[in-house]
Design a protein around this motif. Sequence first.
Motif, PDB file in Angstrom:
ATOM      1  N   GLU A   1      28.504   0.670 -15.252  1.00 50.93           N
ATOM      2  CA  GLU A   1      28.559   1.771 -14.497  1.00 50.93           C
ATOM      3  C   GLU A   1      29.752   1.878 -13.474  1.00 50.93           C
ATOM      4  OE1 GLU A   1      24.700   1.343 -12.439  1.00 50.93           O
ATOM      5  OE2 GLU A   1      23.889   3.079 -13.490  1.00 50.93           O
TER       6      GLU A   1
ATOM      7  N   ARG B   1      20.805   2.153 -18.167  1.00 52.39           N
ATOM      8  CA  ARG B   1      19.976   1.612 -16.861  1.00 52.39           C
ATOM      9  C   ARG B   1      18.611   1.360 -16.861  1.00 52.39           C
ATOM     10  NH1 ARG B   1      21.804   6.907 -13.969  1.00 52.39           N
ATOM     11  NH2 ARG B   1      24.186   6.356 -13.441  1.00 52.39           N
TER      12      ARG B   1
ATOM     13  N   GLU C   1      25.537  -2.840 -13.980  1.00 48.57           N
ATOM     14  CA  GLU C   1      26.399  -2.594 -13.084  1.00 48.57           C
ATOM     15  C   GLU C   1      27.862  -2.412 -13.186  1.00 48.57           C
ATOM     16  OE1 GLU C   1      27.232  -4.273  -8.598  1.00 48.57           O
ATOM     17  OE2 GLU C   1      25.274  -5.096  -9.417  1.00 48.57           O
TER      18      GLU C   1
ATOM     19  N   THR D   1      32.874   4.995 -13.445  1.00 54.39           N
ATOM     20  CA  THR D   1      32.949   5.751 -12.302  1.00 54.39           C
ATOM     21  C   THR D   1      34.151   5.533 -11.484  1.00 54.39           C
ATOM     22  OG1 THR D   1      31.809   4.281 -10.881  1.00 54.39           O
ATOM     23  CG2 THR D   1      30.392   6.198 -12.113  1.00 54.39           C
TER      24      THR D   1
ATOM     25  N   MET E   1      23.633   7.076 -20.204  1.00 51.19           N
ATOM     26  CA  MET E   1      23.577   6.457 -19.167  1.00 51.19           C
ATOM     27  C   MET E   1      22.089   5.767 -18.637  1.00 51.19           C
ATOM     28  SD  MET E   1      26.108   4.604 -17.625  1.00 51.19           S
ATOM     29  CE  MET E   1      25.494   3.444 -16.326  1.00 51.19           C
ATOM     30  N   GLN E   2      21.199   6.792 -18.852  1.00 53.12           N
ATOM     31  CA  GLN E   2      19.982   6.425 -18.468  1.00 53.12           C
ATOM     32  C   GLN E   2      19.235   5.402 -19.130  1.00 53.12           C
ATOM     33  OE1 GLN E   2      17.920  10.410 -18.604  1.00 53.12           O
ATOM     34  NE2 GLN E   2      18.815  10.909 -16.309  1.00 53.12           N
TER      35      GLN E   2
END
Length: 112
Positions: free
Chosen positions: A21, A5, A18, A25, A1-2
């Motif tokens: 993500e 991003r 966005e 979630t 995920m990092q």
Amino acid sequence: MQLVRGGAGTRYEPEVVEAFELALTDEPEDKPRDRQISPSDVEPGMVLARDLLTPKGTLLLAAGHVFDGRMVRQIREFAGREGARLALYVRLPDDDGAPRLAATAAQGASHG
């Protein structure tokens, strides 16, 4: 995920990052209505929620099958004899506590 991003604005569109993500979630709206049980816990009247496969991928029973006493014995014997680890998923009752049999009883009867 990092990594994703870190690529926002250069490698990936910020709106896409966005949305990605958010997709990871968000809770699914349709939560699973089944639970995994062992062959020793299956009981007559339970409805198979997912196809029952052998560890090698052979289809034993199709989703929607309603277990009867004979099939319960056969599943338990198969698991014991083969030492097979079967992933049995059965449907949970509706919110009112009633078993979810109505839509699948006819399907299950044709498999047994």
